[in-house]
Design a protein around this motif. Structure first.
Motif, PDB file in Angstrom:
ATOM      1  N   ILE A   1      -3.738  11.561  19.644  1.00 11.67           N
ATOM      2  CA  ILE A   1      -3.303  11.517  17.990  1.00 11.67           C
ATOM      3  C   ILE A   1      -4.593  11.523  17.162  1.00 11.67           C
ATOM      4  O   ILE A   1      -4.347  12.329  16.212  1.00 11.67           O
ATOM      5  N   LEU A   2      -5.728  11.259  17.540  1.00 13.76           N
ATOM      6  CA  LEU A   2      -6.751  11.222  16.606  1.00 13.76           C
ATOM      7  C   LEU A   2      -7.848  12.375  17.512  1.00 13.76           C
ATOM      8  O   LEU A   2      -7.862  12.553  18.585  1.00 13.76           O
ATOM      9  N   ILE A   3      -8.614  13.306  16.671  1.00 19.12           N
ATOM     10  CA  ILE A   3      -9.713  13.936  16.812  1.00 19.12           C
ATOM     11  C   ILE A   3     -10.917  13.243  16.872  1.00 19.12           C
ATOM     12  O   ILE A   3     -11.374  12.899  15.687  1.00 19.12           O
ATOM     13  N   SER A   4     -11.794  13.246  17.951  1.00 20.35           N
ATOM     14  CA  SER A   4     -13.031  12.540  17.890  1.00 20.35           C
ATOM     15  C   SER A   4     -14.121  13.154  16.927  1.00 20.35           C
ATOM     16  O   SER A   4     -14.062  14.304  16.777  1.00 20.35           O
ATOM     17  N   PRO A   5     -14.682  12.374  15.957  1.00 18.68           N
ATOM     18  CA  PRO A   5     -15.717  12.943  15.156  1.00 18.68           C
ATOM     19  C   PRO A   5     -16.911  13.211  15.922  1.00 18.68           C
ATOM     20  O   PRO A   5     -17.236  12.531  16.915  1.00 18.68           O
TER      21      PRO A   5
END
Length: 385
Positions: free
Chosen positions: A206-210
């Motif tokens: 769901i999220l792209i890692s910073p």
């Protein structure tokens, strides 16, 4: 290429990639009818050669699957260790604790890794349901079990059930809060399977890692010499510091720090221990005042010097016995942060329980692996001068 050369190739292939292996984690094996070659404890996959593989007699090794051992965990693991030693042809090497599991699987090549992308799933609250959703009956999922003989027996039981139901052994075994075993007859098939697993998991993120780096103010970096003095009262310590957008995200508040306050996998404990010290002072002076109070208290409460300092607006500071050791500690803990981030796509992070942590903290086998890995990192540092 002969089978052992292929084993070395696949071991180094994954060992050199941090997304698959951090420090001395993971193990690989090849077997024929008579012998098993398995990574010896403490040898990193990235640089392993034939001399880093323990060779075992499979007839003697098979005794472990049938033998009745003590119900006392400490006594049992010592008994199993002795039987592993008896089966080992290369007496100078200590075989991986997961050797029996490698031997139990029929595949010629078995590669066991702790990939960041896969552990983002396996260290999540919805690990089992999400695994079933993504992979169905093509894989075997095993809820967390303490490493060693107990894990081996449970996996063996589950593999036999799977085989009876499906007519063949699973090629993929997921171990909650641990990693994955992949077995196949060729190393090319191993590579294809791992690539497919990661591609499937990435499609559900769901999220792209910073990933951006953060430049630190020189005045803040100046805290390292003073911290080093505080942490080196018993023995000389080497400190290394790292920051990034991801690290900064997890150090903003005590509530967010809580997400990474308990280990997710045994490897975290092996390299970073199980307790970490958080400092949230607003400037250099307040940070050092806080550290002067909290460091002695931490040592008194836990019986050891912290290996990880989590410093708000500064970053992660690793406390090691050498520069190489400190870098390994940083790598392992940063990987834990990546796992915590990825786990948000699968219901949030799922750390180990206090009982599971205590088992690893007190387990002689892991203490041995930690000591060998530390010695080898020092040897590599000297050799590279």
């Amino acid at each position: 290429m002969n089978p052992i050369d292929q084993l070395i190739e696949i071991s180094q292939f994954y060992g050199k990639e941090s997304q698959y292996v951090i420090a001395g984690g993971g193990n690989t094996s090849y077997k024929n009818d008579e012998k098993l070659w398995v990574k010896a404890s403490g040898f990193p996959l990235a640089t392993i050669t034939e001399s880093g593989f323990a060779v075992l007699d499979r007839n003697k090794l098979s005794v472990i699957a049938e033998k009745q051992y003590s119900e006392n965990p400490s006594v049992r693991e010592a008994e199993v260790k002795n039987d592993l030693a008896a089966a080992c042809i290369t007496k100078e090497l200590r075989p991986s604790v997961e050797t029996s599991l490698h031997n139990a699987l029929s595949a010629s090549y078995v590669v066991h890794l702790h990939p960041t992308g896969i552990n983002g799933l396996l260290c999540s609250n919805n690990a089992e349901s999400e695994t079933i959703r993504m992979f169905g009956e093509d894989v075997l999922f095993i809820p967390y079990i303490d490493p060693g003989y107990t894990l081996f027996k449970e996996v063996l039981t589950q593999v036999n059930r799977y085989t009876e139901k499906n007519g063949a052994e699973p090629k993929i075994i997921f171990l909650q809060n641990h990693g994955v075993f992949v077995g196949a007859e060729t190393i090319d098939e191993i590579k294809d399977i791992y690539a497919s697993i990661l591609e499937t998991i990435r499609a559900s993120l769901i999220l792209i890692s910073p990933s951006g780096e953060i430049a630190l103010e020189p005045s803040i970096v100046d805290i390292l010499p003073a911290l080093r003095m505080m942490l080196s009262k018993e023995e000389l310590k080497t400190l290394r510091m790292r920051n990034s957008e991801l690290i900064d995200h997890f150090l903003k508040t005590p509530a967010v720090v809580e997400k990474i306050s308990t280990p997710f996998t045994p490897d975290i404990i092996v390299y970073c221990k199980s307790k970490y010290l958080y400092l949230d002072g607003t400037d250099k002076d307040s940070l050092l005042d806080e550290a002067a109070v909290k460091i002695p208290q931490f040592i008194q409460d836990n019986g050891y010097t912290p290996k990880i300092l989590l410093v708000k607006n500064v970053g992660v500071i690793a406390v090691g016995d050498s520069a190489a050791n400190s870098e390994i500690i940083l790598d392992v803990f940063e990987d834990m942060m990546k796992i915590a981030w990825l786990a948000q796509s699968f219901g949030g992070e799922h750390p180990m329980t206090a009982e599971q942590v205590a088992f690893i903290d007190n387990w002689e086998v892991e203490n041995y692996r930690r000591s060998v890995s530390s010695a080898k990192s020092t040897d590599r540092r000297i050799a590279n001068r």
